[in-house]
Design a protein around this motif. Structure first.
Motif, PDB file in Angstrom:
ATOM      1  N   ASP A   1      -7.420   6.597  -2.476  1.00 47.91           N
ATOM      2  CA  ASP A   1      -8.511   5.086  -2.452  1.00 47.91           C
ATOM      3  C   ASP A   1      -9.267   5.413  -1.330  1.00 47.91           C
ATOM      4  OD1 ASP A   1      -7.068   4.337  -5.067  1.00 47.91           O
ATOM      5  OD2 ASP A   1      -6.057   3.622  -3.970  1.00 47.91           O
ATOM      6  N   ALA A   2      -8.426   5.888   0.366  1.00 46.38           N
ATOM      7  CA  ALA A   2      -9.967   5.943   1.527  1.00 46.38           C
ATOM      8  C   ALA A   2      -8.748   6.530   1.875  1.00 46.38           C
ATOM      9  CB  ALA A   2      -9.585   4.532   2.021  1.00 46.38           C
ATOM     10  N   ALA A   3      -9.519   7.245   3.103  1.00 42.35           N
ATOM     11  CA  ALA A   3      -9.076   8.265   4.001  1.00 42.35           C
ATOM     12  C   ALA A   3      -9.417   7.588   5.396  1.00 42.35           C
ATOM     13  CB  ALA A   3      -9.378   9.622   3.687  1.00 42.35           C
ATOM     14  N   VAL A   4      -8.225   7.612   6.414  1.00 42.88           N
ATOM     15  CA  VAL A   4      -9.131   7.370   7.931  1.00 42.88           C
ATOM     16  C   VAL A   4      -9.050   8.565   8.769  1.00 42.88           C
ATOM     17  CG1 VAL A   4      -8.743   5.990  10.014  1.00 42.88           C
ATOM     18  CG2 VAL A   4      -8.234   4.807   7.033  1.00 42.88           C
ATOM     19  N   LEU A   5     -10.017   8.800   8.699  1.00 41.12           N
ATOM     20  CA  LEU A   5      -9.527  10.389  10.079  1.00 41.12           C
ATOM     21  C   LEU A   5      -9.510   9.953  11.591  1.00 41.12           C
ATOM     22  CD1 LEU A   5      -9.961  13.129  10.524  1.00 41.12           C
ATOM     23  CD2 LEU A   5     -12.586  13.220  10.330  1.00 41.12           C
ATOM     24  N   THR A   6      -8.519   9.685  12.277  1.00 42.59           N
ATOM     25  CA  THR A   6      -7.785  10.023  13.796  1.00 42.59           C
ATOM     26  C   THR A   6      -8.473  10.675  14.027  1.00 42.59           C
ATOM     27  OG1 THR A   6      -5.835   8.926  13.653  1.00 42.59           O
ATOM     28  CG2 THR A   6      -7.505   7.174  13.005  1.00 42.59           C
ATOM     29  N   ALA A   7      -7.905  11.766  13.778  1.00 44.14           N
ATOM     30  CA  ALA A   7      -7.413  12.978  14.339  1.00 44.14           C
ATOM     31  C   ALA A   7      -8.794  13.541  14.862  1.00 44.14           C
ATOM     32  CB  ALA A   7      -7.041  13.844  12.797  1.00 44.14           C
ATOM     33  N   ALA A   8      -9.077  13.876  15.885  1.00 40.31           N
ATOM     34  CA  ALA A   8     -10.130  14.028  16.968  1.00 40.31           C
ATOM     35  C   ALA A   8      -9.536  15.337  18.415  1.00 40.31           C
ATOM     36  CB  ALA A   8     -10.831  13.859  17.186  1.00 40.31           C
ATOM     37  N   PHE A   9     -10.300  16.088  19.038  1.00 42.56           N
ATOM     38  CA  PHE A   9     -10.331  16.411  20.014  1.00 42.56           C
ATOM     39  C   PHE A   9     -10.869  15.734  20.808  1.00 42.56           C
ATOM     40  CE2 PHE A   9     -11.822  20.182  22.252  1.00 42.56           C
ATOM     41  CZ  PHE A   9     -10.467  20.349  23.958  1.00 42.56           C
ATOM     42  N   THR A  10     -10.255  15.300  21.256  1.00 44.10           N
ATOM     43  CA  THR A  10     -10.687  13.636  22.285  1.00 44.10           C
ATOM     44  C   THR A  10     -10.867  14.159  24.209  1.00 44.10           C
ATOM     45  OG1 THR A  10      -8.600  12.882  23.031  1.00 44.10           O
ATOM     46  CG2 THR A  10      -9.415  12.127  21.429  1.00 44.10           C
ATOM     47  N   ASN A  11     -10.253  15.617  24.917  1.00 45.88           N
ATOM     48  CA  ASN A  11     -10.054  15.556  26.355  1.00 45.88           C
ATOM     49  C   ASN A  11     -12.216  15.897  25.947  1.00 45.88           C
ATOM     50  OD1 ASN A  11     -10.578  17.513  28.772  1.00 45.88           O
ATOM     51  ND2 ASN A  11      -8.022  17.590  28.194  1.00 45.88           N
ATOM     52  N   VAL A  12     -12.054  14.922  27.121  1.00 45.53           N
ATOM     53  CA  VAL A  12     -13.980  15.084  27.860  1.00 45.53           C
ATOM     54  C   VAL A  12     -14.085  16.205  28.441  1.00 45.53           C
ATOM     55  CG1 VAL A  12     -15.668  13.377  27.805  1.00 45.53           C
ATOM     56  CG2 VAL A  12     -13.804  12.464  26.913  1.00 45.53           C
ATOM     57  N   ASP A  13     -13.495  16.425  28.700  1.00 44.23           N
ATOM     58  CA  ASP A  13     -13.842  17.494  30.128  1.00 44.23           C
ATOM     59  C   ASP A  13     -13.540  18.913  29.615  1.00 44.23           C
ATOM     60  OD1 ASP A  13     -14.794  16.197  31.965  1.00 44.23           O
ATOM     61  OD2 ASP A  13     -12.615  15.530  33.084  1.00 44.23           O
TER      62      ASP A  13
ATOM     63  N   TRP B   1       0.784  -1.274  -0.027  1.00 41.24           N
ATOM     64  CA  TRP B   1      -0.342  -0.319  -0.249  1.00 41.24           C
ATOM     65  C   TRP B   1       0.577   0.977   0.123  1.00 41.24           C
ATOM     66  CZ3 TRP B   1      -4.911  -0.527   3.997  1.00 41.24           C
ATOM     67  CH2 TRP B   1      -5.893  -1.042   3.182  1.00 41.24           C
ATOM     68  N   GLU B   2       0.373   2.625  -0.392  1.00 43.16           N
ATOM     69  CA  GLU B   2       1.271   3.733  -0.593  1.00 43.16           C
ATOM     70  C   GLU B   2      -0.369   4.316   0.302  1.00 43.16           C
ATOM     71  OE1 GLU B   2       1.413   7.595  -3.649  1.00 43.16           O
ATOM     72  OE2 GLU B   2       1.533   5.416  -4.229  1.00 43.16           O
ATOM     73  N   VAL B   3       0.950   4.540   1.561  1.00 42.58           N
ATOM     74  CA  VAL B   3       0.558   5.293   2.862  1.00 42.58           C
ATOM     75  C   VAL B   3       1.195   6.948   2.424  1.00 42.58           C
ATOM     76  CG1 VAL B   3       1.960   4.086   4.458  1.00 42.58           C
ATOM     77  CG2 VAL B   3       0.055   5.203   5.368  1.00 42.58           C
ATOM     78  N   THR B   4       0.003   7.748   3.140  1.00 40.43           N
ATOM     79  CA  THR B   4       0.539   8.778   3.652  1.00 40.43           C
ATOM     80  C   THR B   4      -0.031   9.496   5.274  1.00 40.43           C
ATOM     81  OG1 THR B   4       0.055   9.924   1.258  1.00 40.43           O
ATOM     82  CG2 THR B   4       0.902  11.651   2.635  1.00 40.43           C
ATOM     83  N   GLY B   5       0.593   9.904   5.779  1.00 37.85           N
ATOM     84  CA  GLY B   5       0.225  10.311   7.407  1.00 37.85           C
ATOM     85  C   GLY B   5       0.277  11.668   7.533  1.00 37.85           C
ATOM     86  N   THR B   6      -0.899  12.130   8.537  1.00 41.48           N
ATOM     87  CA  THR B   6      -1.139  13.770   8.263  1.00 41.48           C
ATOM     88  C   THR B   6      -0.405  13.778  10.154  1.00 41.48           C
ATOM     89  OG1 THR B   6      -2.999  14.203   9.248  1.00 41.48           O
ATOM     90  CG2 THR B   6      -2.244  13.935   6.266  1.00 41.48           C
ATOM     91  N   TYR B   7      -0.513  14.814  10.425  1.00 41.45           N
ATOM     92  CA  TYR B   7      -0.324  15.446  11.900  1.00 41.45           C
ATOM     93  C   TYR B   7      -0.895  17.275  11.913  1.00 41.45           C
ATOM     94  CZ  TYR B   7       3.667  18.748  10.362  1.00 41.45           C
ATOM     95  OH  TYR B   7       4.277  19.929  10.243  1.00 41.45           O
ATOM     96  N   SER B   8      -0.524  17.494  13.385  1.00 40.45           N
ATOM     97  CA  SER B   8      -1.503  19.108  13.126  1.00 40.45           C
ATOM     98  C   SER B   8      -0.735  19.990  14.397  1.00 40.45           C
ATOM     99  CB  SER B   8      -3.441  18.821  13.636  1.00 40.45           C
ATOM    100  OG  SER B   8      -3.241  17.697  14.980  1.00 40.45           O
ATOM    101  N   GLY B   9      -0.680  18.606  15.316  1.00 39.98           N
ATOM    102  CA  GLY B   9       0.595  19.753  16.259  1.00 39.98           C
ATOM    103  C   GLY B   9       1.999  19.321  16.573  1.00 39.98           C
ATOM    104  N   LYS B  10       2.772  19.339  17.262  1.00 40.43           N
ATOM    105  CA  LYS B  10       4.026  18.970  17.003  1.00 40.43           C
ATOM    106  C   LYS B  10       4.498  18.080  15.661  1.00 40.43           C
ATOM    107  CE  LYS B  10       8.255  17.276  19.533  1.00 40.43           C
ATOM    108  NZ  LYS B  10       8.676  16.380  20.454  1.00 40.43           N
ATOM    109  N   PRO B  11       5.469  18.531  14.662  1.00 44.91           N
ATOM    110  CA  PRO B  11       6.096  18.188  13.346  1.00 44.91           C
ATOM    111  C   PRO B  11       6.485  16.853  13.768  1.00 44.91           C
ATOM    112  CG  PRO B  11       6.266  20.676  13.324  1.00 44.91           C
ATOM    113  CD  PRO B  11       6.409  20.359  15.041  1.00 44.91           C
ATOM    114  N   LYS B  12       6.318  15.737  12.745  1.00 48.88           N
ATOM    115  CA  LYS B  12       6.639  15.072  12.840  1.00 48.88           C
ATOM    116  C   LYS B  12       7.610  14.128  11.579  1.00 48.88           C
ATOM    117  CE  LYS B  12       5.810  10.131  15.047  1.00 48.88           C
ATOM    118  NZ  LYS B  12       5.498   9.304  15.629  1.00 48.88           N
TER     119      LYS B  12
END
Length: 289
Positions: free
Chosen positions: A59-71, A24-35
Motif C-alpha cells: 500500500d506504501a513503499a518507503v525509499l530509504t536506500a541511497a548513496f549518501t557518501n557526499v564526497d 501492518w504487514e511489512v517487507t524490508g529489503t537490503y542491497s549489500g550485506k545479507p540480513k
C-alpha cells in the motif's frame, strides 16, 4: 496496511522495521550485506524493483536506500545517478503501476545553507552532486499520485555498525583518537527512531506533499560533538573545532542548513526530540541506562 521498506538494513529503514504497528504487514529489503528476514533489492535494477512490487503489492513503499557518501558522489557520479536518480524513478514507476503510495526520504542538503533552518516551502538550491541527485529524486517522486517527500538531516542511532556521526565520535574518543570537527556547519541532529515515528504517523494519516522531520535543536557540528562527549562521559579535549574550508572536503556543504519542524508536530502531534534527549535514548539503548 502493507508496507515495503526499501533499504531496511540501514539505520532509518531499520528503525521503521522496529516501529511499524503490529497489525501492518511489512517487507524490508537490503542491497549489500545479507540480513536475516530481508529480501535483496538493487533499486537501480528496474526489473528487480518491479518483481518486488509484484510479490509484495504494498500500500506504501518507503525509499530509504541511497548513496549518501557526499564526497564520493562528486567522483562516482554514475553510481550516484544509478542509486539516487534511477532508483527513485524505478520505485516511482512501480508505485504508479501498482497503486502504492511512494514515500521518499530526502535531505536538507537540497538547500544551499545560506538561510537555514528551512521550511517545506523554501526554494532548493543544491551545492554538490549528492544534493543535486536527491533533489532529482524529489522531482521524480512528485510525479507519483499521493506521494510523500520527507526531508531530514543528521540522522543518528544506536547502531554500532553505522557510520553515523554519533557512533563515529563515540568510537574515536573511546579509542583516545583526536577529532577535528567543523564549527560552522549547522543542522538539526535527528534520532532515527524519532524520524521513523514521524514517517509512520504521516502514512497512517494519509498525508501527502513535503514534510520536514528532524530534531528540534539547531546547532553546529562541533557543539553536537561536545554534547556527545558530555553524555557519554568521554574526553572533550580530544575534539578540536575547525572551519569547513580547512577540512578540504571534495563536496560543498550547506553551512547553515537544518529544518523547521512546526508542520509535522502541528499536523501529527509527534514531538521532535532535542539533541540531548535523543542522545540519552541512544545511551540507554547501548548500555541499558
Amino acid at each position: 496496511m502493507k508496507l515495503l521498506v526499501i533499504g531496511a538494513s540501514g539505520q532509518v529503514g531499520g528503525a521503521l522495521m522496529r516501529l511499524v504497528p503490529k497489525e501492518w504487514e511489512v517487507t524490508g529489503t537490503y542491497s549489500g550485506k545479507p540480513k536475516v528476514g530481508l529480501i535483496h533489492l538493487n533499486v537501480s535494477n528496474r526489473d528487480e524493483v518491479f518483481e518486488v512490487f509484484v510479490k509484495t503489492r504494498p500500500d506504501a513503499a518507503v525509499l530509504t536506500a541511497a548513496f549518501t557518501n557526499v564526497d564520493l558522489c562528486e567522483t562516482e557520479k554514475e553510481r550516484a545517478d544509478a542509486v539516487n536518480v534511477n532508483g527513485p524513478l524505478n520505485v516511482c514507476d512501480a508505485s504508479v503501476r501498482y497503486g502504492s503510495k511512494m514515500v521518499y526520504i530526502s535531505t536538507d542538503y537540497v538547500f544551499d545553507g545560506e538561510n537555514g533552518p528551512y521550511r517545506e516551502g523554501d526554494t532548493p538550491n543544491p551545492l554538490g552532486y549528492y544534493a543535486w541527485t536527491k533533489l532529482e529524486g524529489e522531482k521524480i517522486t512528485a510525479l507519483a499520485p499521493g506521494h510523500l517527500i520527507i526531508r531530514t538531516t543528521g540522522v543518528y542511532s544506536a547502531d554500532p555498525d553505522s557510520m553515523n556521526f554519533v557512533m563515529q565520535v563515540i568510537k574515536k574518543l573511546k579509542a583516545g583518537e583526536a577529532m577535528r570537527v567543523p564549527n560552522d556547519q549547522y543542522g538539526s541532529p535527528t534520532l532515527a527512531e524519532n524520524l521513523a515515528e514521524g514517517i509512520i504517523a504521516l502514512i497512517k494519516m494519509g498525508k501527502t506533499g513535503i514534510y520536514n522531520i528532524a530534531g528540534s535543536d539547531f546547532m553546529d557540528r562541533y557543539s553536537f560533538a561536545l554534547l556527545i562527549a558530555d553524555i557519554f562521559d568521554l574526553d572533550k579535549r580530544l575534539i578540536t573545532p575547525i572551519d569547513t574550508p580547512s577540512l578540504g572536503q571534495k563536496a560543498k556543504r550547506p553551512l547553515k542548513a537544518g529544518l523547521v519542524v512546526e508542520k509535522i508536530e502541528k499536523e501529527t502531534g509527534v514531538r521532535m526530540l532535542g539533541a540531548r534527549e535523543g542522545l540519552n535514548l541512544v545511551k540507554e539503548r547501548l548500555y541499558g541506562r
